[in-house]
Enzyme design. Structure first.
Site, PDB file in Angstrom:
ATOM      1  N   ARG A  21      49.530   4.288   9.604  1.00 23.79           N
ATOM      2  CA  ARG A  21      48.612   3.523   8.766  1.00 23.79           C
ATOM      3  C   ARG A  21      47.808   4.423   7.826  1.00 23.79           C
ATOM      4  O   ARG A  21      47.375   4.023   6.758  1.00 23.79           O
ATOM      5  CB  ARG A  21      47.700   2.630   9.565  1.00 23.79           C
ATOM      6  N   LYS A  27      44.961  17.525  12.552  1.00 22.06           N
ATOM      7  CA  LYS A  27      45.782  16.383  12.107  1.00 22.06           C
ATOM      8  C   LYS A  27      45.068  15.652  10.964  1.00 22.06           C
ATOM      9  O   LYS A  27      45.664  15.349   9.938  1.00 22.06           O
ATOM     10  CB  LYS A  27      46.001  15.412  13.252  1.00 22.06           C
ATOM     11  N   ASN A  28      43.759  15.406  11.148  1.00 28.19           N
ATOM     12  CA  ASN A  28      43.040  14.572  10.178  1.00 28.19           C
ATOM     13  C   ASN A  28      42.667  15.323   8.915  1.00 28.19           C
ATOM     14  O   ASN A  28      42.051  14.758   8.014  1.00 28.19           O
ATOM     15  CB  ASN A  28      41.814  13.933  10.840  1.00 28.19           C
ATOM     16  N   ARG A  83      40.859  -2.413  11.167  1.00 30.61           N
ATOM     17  CA  ARG A  83      41.026  -1.282  10.239  1.00 30.61           C
ATOM     18  C   ARG A  83      41.126  -1.768   8.778  1.00 30.61           C
ATOM     19  O   ARG A  83      42.120  -1.569   8.098  1.00 30.61           O
ATOM     20  CB  ARG A  83      42.243  -0.443  10.595  1.00 30.61           C
ATOM     21  N   PRO A  84      40.143  -2.504   8.275  1.00 22.00           N
ATOM     22  CA  PRO A  84      40.200  -2.992   6.881  1.00 22.00           C
ATOM     23  C   PRO A  84      40.157  -1.837   5.885  1.00 22.00           C
ATOM     24  O   PRO A  84      39.791  -0.714   6.238  1.00 22.00           O
ATOM     25  CB  PRO A  84      38.937  -3.847   6.770  1.00 22.00           C
ATOM     26  N   ILE A  85      40.530  -2.098   4.640  1.00 23.58           N
ATOM     27  CA  ILE A  85      40.454  -1.064   3.588  1.00 23.58           C
ATOM     28  C   ILE A  85      39.672  -1.577   2.386  1.00 23.58           C
ATOM     29  O   ILE A  85      39.867  -1.123   1.252  1.00 23.58           O
ATOM     30  CB  ILE A  85      41.869  -0.597   3.159  1.00 23.58           C
ATOM     31  N   ASP A  86      38.749  -2.501   2.650  1.00 26.86           N
ATOM     32  CA  ASP A  86      37.948  -3.067   1.550  1.00 26.86           C
ATOM     33  C   ASP A  86      37.149  -1.995   0.814  1.00 26.86           C
ATOM     34  O   ASP A  86      37.012  -2.033  -0.415  1.00 26.86           O
ATOM     35  CB  ASP A  86      37.014  -4.155   2.080  1.00 26.86           C
ATOM     36  N   LEU A  87      36.642  -0.994   1.538  1.00 26.41           N
ATOM     37  CA  LEU A  87      35.839   0.054   0.870  1.00 26.41           C
ATOM     38  C   LEU A  87      36.721   0.891  -0.073  1.00 26.41           C
ATOM     39  O   LEU A  87      36.293   1.324  -1.132  1.00 26.41           O
ATOM     40  CB  LEU A  87      35.178   0.965   1.912  1.00 26.41           C
ATOM     41  N   CYS A 111      45.408  -1.808  13.918  1.00 25.22           N
ATOM     42  CA  CYS A 111      46.098  -1.065  14.976  1.00 25.22           C
ATOM     43  C   CYS A 111      45.365  -1.423  16.264  1.00 25.22           C
ATOM     44  O   CYS A 111      44.498  -2.281  16.303  1.00 25.22           O
ATOM     45  CB  CYS A 111      46.020   0.432  14.700  1.00 25.22           C
ATOM     46  N   ASP A 154      36.488  10.031  18.142  1.00 25.90           N
ATOM     47  CA  ASP A 154      37.777  10.561  18.626  1.00 25.90           C
ATOM     48  C   ASP A 154      37.640  11.380  19.898  1.00 25.90           C
ATOM     49  O   ASP A 154      38.654  11.804  20.455  1.00 25.90           O
ATOM     50  CB  ASP A 154      38.438  11.424  17.532  1.00 25.90           C
ATOM     51  N   ARG A 211      51.372  12.091  18.464  1.00 25.60           N
ATOM     52  CA  ARG A 211      50.871  11.980  17.089  1.00 25.60           C
ATOM     53  C   ARG A 211      49.801  13.035  16.806  1.00 25.60           C
ATOM     54  O   ARG A 211      49.620  13.474  15.681  1.00 25.60           O
ATOM     55  CB  ARG A 211      50.276  10.593  16.855  1.00 25.60           C
TER      56      ARG A 211
HETATM   57  C1  EPZ Z   1      39.731   8.472  10.261  1.00 24.45           C
HETATM   58  O1  EPZ Z   1      40.208   7.137  10.291  1.00 24.45           O
HETATM   59  C2  EPZ Z   1      40.541   9.218  11.312  1.00 24.45           C
HETATM   60  N1  EPZ Z   1      41.955   9.176  10.968  1.00 24.45           N
HETATM   61  C3  EPZ Z   1      40.328   8.579  12.688  1.00 24.45           C
HETATM   62  O2  EPZ Z   1      41.025   9.381  13.632  1.00 24.45           O
HETATM   63  C4  EPZ Z   1      38.828   8.630  13.017  1.00 24.45           C
HETATM   64  O3  EPZ Z   1      38.613   7.986  14.251  1.00 24.45           O
HETATM   65  C5  EPZ Z   1      38.042   7.923  11.914  1.00 24.45           C
HETATM   66  O4  EPZ Z   1      38.340   8.541  10.623  1.00 24.45           O
HETATM   67  C6  EPZ Z   1      36.538   8.015  12.139  1.00 24.45           C
HETATM   68  O5  EPZ Z   1      36.145   9.354  12.204  1.00 24.45           O
HETATM   69  C7  EPZ Z   1      42.430  10.060  10.046  1.00 24.45           C
HETATM   70  O6  EPZ Z   1      41.687  10.837   9.461  1.00 24.45           O
HETATM   71  C8  EPZ Z   1      43.908  10.012   9.780  1.00 24.45           C
HETATM   72  P1  EPZ Z   1      37.111   5.151   8.706  1.00 24.45           P
HETATM   73  P2  EPZ Z   1      39.759   6.104   9.099  1.00 24.45           P
HETATM   74  O7  EPZ Z   1      37.637   4.682   7.404  1.00 24.45           O
HETATM   75  O8  EPZ Z   1      39.751   6.815   7.806  1.00 24.45           O
HETATM   76  C9  EPZ Z   1      35.663   0.645   8.955  1.00 24.45           C
HETATM   77  C10 EPZ Z   1      42.410   9.816  15.480  1.00 24.45           C
HETATM   78  O9  EPZ Z   1      42.386   9.512  16.674  1.00 24.45           O
HETATM   79  N2  EPZ Z   1      36.171   0.551   7.577  1.00 24.45           N
HETATM   80  O10 EPZ Z   1      35.969   6.106   8.736  1.00 24.45           O
HETATM   81  O11 EPZ Z   1      40.587   4.881   9.234  1.00 24.45           O
HETATM   82  C11 EPZ Z   1      36.824   0.715   9.939  1.00 24.45           C
HETATM   83  O12 EPZ Z   1      37.235  -0.568  10.289  1.00 24.45           O
HETATM   84  C12 EPZ Z   1      42.095   8.781  14.415  1.00 24.45           C
HETATM   85  O13 EPZ Z   1      42.682  10.968  15.044  1.00 24.45           O
HETATM   86  C13 EPZ Z   1      35.924  -0.615   6.859  1.00 24.45           C
HETATM   87  O14 EPZ Z   1      35.279  -1.546   7.341  1.00 24.45           O
HETATM   88  O15 EPZ Z   1      38.272   5.791   9.573  1.00 24.45           O
HETATM   89  C14 EPZ Z   1      36.257   1.433  11.115  1.00 24.45           C
HETATM   90  O16 EPZ Z   1      35.607   0.494  11.929  1.00 24.45           O
HETATM   91  C15 EPZ Z   1      41.733   7.443  15.018  1.00 24.45           C
HETATM   92  N3  EPZ Z   1      36.417  -0.717   5.591  1.00 24.45           N
HETATM   93  C16 EPZ Z   1      35.230   2.367  10.506  1.00 24.45           C
HETATM   94  O17 EPZ Z   1      34.994   1.903   9.165  1.00 24.45           O
HETATM   95  C17 EPZ Z   1      37.158   0.293   5.017  1.00 24.45           C
HETATM   96  O18 EPZ Z   1      37.582   0.155   3.850  1.00 24.45           O
HETATM   97  C18 EPZ Z   1      35.706   3.807  10.456  1.00 24.45           C
HETATM   98  O19 EPZ Z   1      36.799   3.849   9.583  1.00 24.45           O
HETATM   99  C19 EPZ Z   1      37.402   1.456   5.777  1.00 24.45           C
HETATM  100  C20 EPZ Z   1      36.898   1.565   7.062  1.00 24.45           C
END
Ligand code: EPZ
Length: 420
Positions: free
Chosen positions: A92, A22-23, A121-125, A116, A307, A400
């Protein structure tokens, strides 16, 4: 709003083929617009999230055919560059289209994906680093209006190896002026798979899986073919399901190295694992040790995956002794605790996202509610050993990420049915 009914007490055994990740398919689908041509993708899982991503592609004037696991995308007429709010709110991770659209059109309008159940789940990065690539971002009432005359390659240092941010920045840089270096990127296998896909259409991306990914801008791309990497989380889920039932199963079409951290934990818990690397198979059987774990901590890849945390929580509920799980990536990935306790588990939520699990001799069937994807899977796993029938409501969360968990567990001798 369907439900699963699981009758406990059946040891899992048999063989099952694991499908695509999926990912991986989600960012790959976002990448299919870049070549404004044809992408033939195999090993594609028929998940609800896959179909939401396809809905977005149709909205962007792409067309597709999807027969069995073969998806053929035609993005020759891609034109639209606005992602509707309702589609982002349905999934999202639609934010991943931002990088591709800004790459292709120098413009993208998308709403904040919002938080969620797992956390803010911020997107600042994503946004801070897109700005370093020359993207102007205007935020109006949670709508992001992103524009860029040209993406200028830059050195980007991620303060956290965010999966989504790494993917978005790669997608945004494929046509950049010069080159982009992403330092401290995420190393997840799904990102390696995305880069293999993008390079197969003519991108020039090196260093994926290391501490620096380099994207050299190219001017044109072409049609491509790609097989999606197998889903390490689905494979891990079924290995844990076999473990909790004291069963023995063989999984096919897996990538052993991507499963390693999960296999290591199962070994620590006393399960017998045989990996057949060259045949992409893995076998698990029990040795009835039911060991507990002093500490299981989630980490970015190649550490223990967040996960898989919920699934191991279910397994530890019936171990001998006290185990602690520490979730370090998400603020609230423990909504399954209350539901597991309804089945007779003994879990206490401690400080800083720790859960303390005291093993019990048995679980008892009950009606429980899935609140997120992997937490829902953990409830099904627990139901496989709970006495009587366990009903898991809110099946849409689980659909999902698992194409047909009822079919798969039935193939493995589980007693599970689905009803709307
Ligand atoms: C991906 O989510 C996966 N989703 C998630 O899988 C997985 O748990 C996660 O990576 C970690 O491996 C998909 O690939 C669709 P992150 P993503 O950005 O990209 C913080 C599942 O069950 N962060 O690595 O959202 C954030 O808040 C799902 O299949 C910031 O602070 O993960 C989190 O605490 C759930 N700022 C941490 O980083 C940002 O700009 C990990 O987020 C982005 C993230």
């Amino acid at each position: 709003m369907g439900e699963f009914n699981i009758t406990g007490g059946h040891k899992l055994h048999g063989e099952l083929k694991i499908l695509g990740a999926k990912n991986s398919i989600l960012p790959i689908l976002a990448g299919t617009i870049l070549n404004k041509g044809e992408s033939i993708i195999s090993n594609v899982p028929r998940l609800s999230d896959t179909f939401i991503a396809l809905e977005i592609l149709e909205h962007l004037d792409c067309t597709y055919t999807f027969e069995k696991d073969i998806l053929i995308i035609n993005s020759s007429n891609v034109s639209n560059n606005v992602i509707p709010i309702d589609l982002v709110q349905k999934m999202r991770s639609s934010i991943i289209f931002l990088g591709s659209l800004i790459s292709l059109f120098g413009y993208c309008k998308i709403c904040y994906p919002g938080g969620c159940k797992l956390g803010k789940r911020p997107i600042d990065l994503h946004l801070d680093n897109l700005k370093k690539l020359g993207v102007t971002i205007l935020e109006v009432d949670d709508i992001l209006i992103c524009t860029a005359n040209k993406i200028i390659g830059a050195d980007l240092n991620l303060t956290f190896p965010s999966v989504g941010a790494t993917e978005n920045l790669i997608l945004a840089s494929v046509f950049c002026l010069g080159e982009t270096n992403i330092i401290n990127p995420a190393k997840e296998p799904e990102i390696i798979d995305l880069v293999h896909f993008l390079n197969s259409m003519g991108c020039n991306i090196q260093g994926v899986g290391t501490n620096c990914i380099t994207i050299k801008g190219v001017s044109s791309l072409y049609n491509c073919e790609h097989k999606v990497v197998s889903d390490r989380i689905v494979a891990g889920t079924y290995l844990v399901a076999a473990a909790i039932t004291d069963g023995s199963i063989l999984l096919d079409n897996v990538n052993i190295s991507y499963l390693q951290s999960t296999l290591d934990v199962l070994n620590q818990l006393g399960y017998y694992i045989r990996s057949y690397e060259k045949d992409n198979k893995v076998f698990i059987t029990t040795q009835n040790k039911k060991l507990s774990l002093p500490l299981l901590e989630t980490k970015p890849y190649p550490g223990f995956p967040t996960d898989m945390q919920s699934q191991f929580m279910a397994l530890l509920c019936v171990s001998n002794g006290v185990s602690t799980i520490k979730e370090t990536l998400f603020e609230s990935r423990n909504m399954n605790v209350s539901e597991l306790n309804k089945l007779g588990a003994n879990i206490i939520i401690g400080e800083n996202q720790t859960s303390i699990i005291t093993g019990v001799n048995n679980l008892v069937g009950n009606t429980v509610y899935a609140k997120d994807l992997r937490g829902g899977a953990s409830l099904i796993i627990a139901g496989l050993v709970a006495s009587g029938v366990t009903t898991v409501k809110n099946s849409e969360h689980i659909e999902r990420g698992y194409e047909d968990i009822t079919r798969d567990l039935t193939i493995l001798n589980g007693n599970i049915t689905y009803s709307n």
